[in-house]
Enzyme design. Structure first.
Site, mmCIF file in Angstrom:
data_model
loop_
_atom_site.group_PDB
_atom_site.id
_atom_site.type_symbol
_atom_site.label_atom_id
_atom_site.label_comp_id
_atom_site.label_asym_id
_atom_site.label_seq_id
_atom_site.Cartn_x
_atom_site.Cartn_y
_atom_site.Cartn_z
ATOM 1 N N GLU A 9 0.865 -1.182 0.000
ATOM 2 C CA GLU A 9 0.000 0.000 0.000
ATOM 3 C C GLU A 9 0.894 1.221 0.000
ATOM 4 O OE1 GLU A 9 -2.826 0.460 3.157
ATOM 5 O OE2 GLU A 9 -3.450 -1.633 3.000
ATOM 6 N N ASP A 39 -6.208 7.869 10.946
ATOM 7 C CA ASP A 39 -4.848 7.506 11.298
ATOM 8 C C ASP A 39 -4.413 8.000 12.662
ATOM 9 O OD1 ASP A 39 -3.846 6.006 9.048
ATOM 10 O OD2 ASP A 39 -4.181 7.833 7.882
#
Lengths: 374, 231
Positions: free
Chosen positions: B31, B42
């Site tokens: 990724e 995040d």
């Protein structure tokens, strides 16, 4: 519901999957409560006996001697700003959702104080995220929140202001979504928040409409309010949106004009007009007023701009400070710096009968304002 | 059957080297994070990596170039950009998908675009412990290749223990979805990796891989190899 259907092309639910079931629950509970007389009754009782509604309309004769300019006095509410209207509504909602922990973001501290207040009133755990820069600018509000039992979590990265505080509050909500209600402070965020906050703030416009009709026997020619996230503005505007002859003006801080100079973008769960670069990276906002110092705005304002129903203009720090000083000297009312932006533009309009949303009082801003005025 | 190992890297000038090292260590898929200024999903490690990448000028165009250069180094490895809606909104949703594909991207992940929104945008969908069965089925029907199981209610980042929510999530999802299930968020050690792959078909490692990558390609390769050795 799809992302593109809420307010024209704006709104939606641009959030991680973890939050979607909670937003679904919120949507269905909110829809149920809209039809529930007991919810409205409980909230009205609190607004009346705890917050101090209805707030008066005050004519500012000396501030604008050649006009009939009225102030909608949300500054007289408990905690000193319109934010408590929304905080009370959402705390009743949170209790009915069975949530016992409340998380919120705050910029100027007014929403944080309102949230800490209602959490103290109902005995719920309260965590407020606040940028370190704002904690410095608004220290008395930090002390108020702590006095009422809230935990104030400093946010020490990025701009250290409302943008990062909001992101951290949402991250907290993601991690604690089972027990926690996110008590968002403005008409921003993923659906259904913009609608919930608008419906809880429209009491401002509904009251003001009746009051000005009683005082003047006619509708105002113009309605003016400041716009950061835009909750006090959407609240007062909603009383007049269907009155086509009423000019409606939103006033942004010139250095944080998400509607005036922004572009379509996605921030904090919604598609709206945001300050961002051509790659979609969110830009920094700049305003003397911590409450307007935010690069986004409620999606419904972007829609109202696009359809041409509301005009959005800017006022500079200096113009807001001048209006702040003038209202204090001519009327004995110290406004918050946020509505001082609205006052600055309102007194220049060609209309004669004008309603201005005085969303909060200026005690919190004294140190910052005096530093610039002397 | 060998389990899948997906490694997350933040886009940067050294991504091709790091991705090569990750594959050397045993990664099947890489990724590539396209940084966003306000990454809601995040935790601190990836957020700080995004701040650094933005400070280095890693905007959408530069990230696509990094993707293309990584594709040249790794012709056979699935490469999946992971980003946020704001970048697509600014670039143009369809144009973004087209240019990702043209630069060698195999699919994409948009962390704040849940299943049901923009279904025509092919991407790996995510499900979480909070997802209802109805949403799991929807995500499974819309997902591109494999389904990303978010193991915890929370943001990305290392945790002490593997999430206790994973077994229940895997069991529910198996009943509803045929696609391979890869578990991510909070997986940072060989012990987590082993435990997670006893349930799921693969794992995604992000924050811990970024921390290893800070010490260079060899450190990343060794870290990835330590995970590969146990799954």
């Amino acid at each position: 519901m799809t992302a593109a259907t809420e307010f024209g092309a704006y709104g939606g639910r641009y959030v991680p999957e973890t939050l979607i079931p909670a937003l679904d629950d919120l949507t269905s509970k909110w829809s149920e409560l809209q039809r529930d007389e007991s919810f409205r009754a409980e909230l009205n009782e609190l607004l009346t006996t705890y917050a101090g509604r209805p707030t008066p309309l005050t004519r500012a004769e000396r501030f604008a001697p050649d006009k009939r300019l009225y102030l909608k006095r949300e500054d007289l509410l408990h905690t000193g700003a319109h934010k408590v209207n929304n905080a009370l509504g959402q705390i009743v909602l949170a209790r009915r959702l069975g949530k016992h922990r409340i998380v919120a973001e705050t910029g100027a501290g007014q929403h944080g104080v309102a949230t800490a207040t209602v959490c103290a009133r109902f005995g719920l755990e309260c965590v407020v995220y606040m940028g370190e820069e704002d904690m410095r600018r608004q220290q008395p509000n930090v002390e108020r929140m702590r006095l009422m039992g809230a935990t104030v979590m400093p946010v020490d990265f990025g701009t250290k202001t409302l943008k990062e505080a909001t992101s951290e509050a949402i991250r907290d909500w993601i991690a604690n979504v089972g027990t926690t209600h996110y008590l968002i402070g403005s008409c921003v965020g993923p659906a259904p928040y913009p609608e919930i906050v608008r419906e809880l703030q429209r009491v401002i416009g509904d009251e003001a409409r009746e009051q000005i009709l009683a005082a003047e026997g006619r509708l105002p020619e113009a309605v003016v309010a400041c716009v950061g996230g835009g909750s006090n503005a959407i609240g007062i505007f909603y009383g007049f949106l269907d009155d086509e002859d009423v000019r409606i003006v939103g006033v942004e801080a010139a250095g944080a004009a998400s509607l005036g100079t922004g572009r379509a973008g996605v921030l904090h769960g919604a598609r709206s007009s945001v300050l961002a670069d051509e790659d979609g990276q969110i830009a920094d906002a700049h305003s003397i007023s911590a409450g307007l110092d935010y690069p986004g705005v409620g999606p419904e304002h972007a829609y109202l701009r696009d359809i041409g129903r509301v005009e959005y203009v800017g006022a500079t720090d200096a113009e807001a400070l001048a209006a702040f000083r003038d209202l204090a000297r001519t009327e004995g009312i110290i406004p918050a710096l946020e509505p001082s932006h609205a006052l600055a533009r309102a007194r220049e309009l060609e209309e004669e009968l004008i309603l201005v949303g005085l969303s909060g009082r200026g005690d919190k801003d004294l140190a910052e304002a005096l530093r610039h005025l002397t | 059957m060998s389990k899948a190992l997906v490694v997350y890297l933040m886009a940067g000038p050294d991504t091709p080297d790091l991705a090569h090292a990750a594959v050397d260590g045993g990664a099947d898929t890489v990724e590539i994070g396209f940084p966003f200024s306000d990454p809601l999903a995040d935790g601190p490690v990836i957020r700080r990596a995004a701040e650094r990448a933005l400070a280095q000028g890693m905007r959408t165009r530069q990230c696509l170039d990094v993707l293309a250069r990584t594709r040249e180094r790794l012709p056979g490895t699935p490469l999946i950009p992971m980003t946020y809606s704001s970048l697509l909104e600014a670039y143009g949703w369809e144009r973004f998908a087209e240019d990702v594909a043209a630069s060698g991207g195999s699919s994409m992940i948009v962390a704040d675009l849940p299943a049901g929104e923009r279904p025509s945008l092919r991407r790996v969908q995510l499900v979480a412990p909070t997802s209802t069965d109805e949403r799991i089925a929807l995500a499974g029907a819309e997902t591109d290749g494999w389904l990303y199981l978010v193991t915890i209610a929370g943001t990305t980042g290392a945790r002490g223990e593997l999430s206790p929510a994973l077994p229940g999530l895997v069991e529910r999802t198996r009943r509803l979805v045929d696609a391979p299930l890869y578990a991510g968020f909070g997986i940072s050690t060989p012990a987590h990796a082993r435990a997670a792959t006893e349930l799921a078909d693969g794992i995604v490692v992000g924050s811990a891989a970024l921390e290893a990558a800070e010490d260079g390609p060899e450190a990343l390769r060794d870290f990835v190899a330590s995970l590969r050795a146990v799954i």
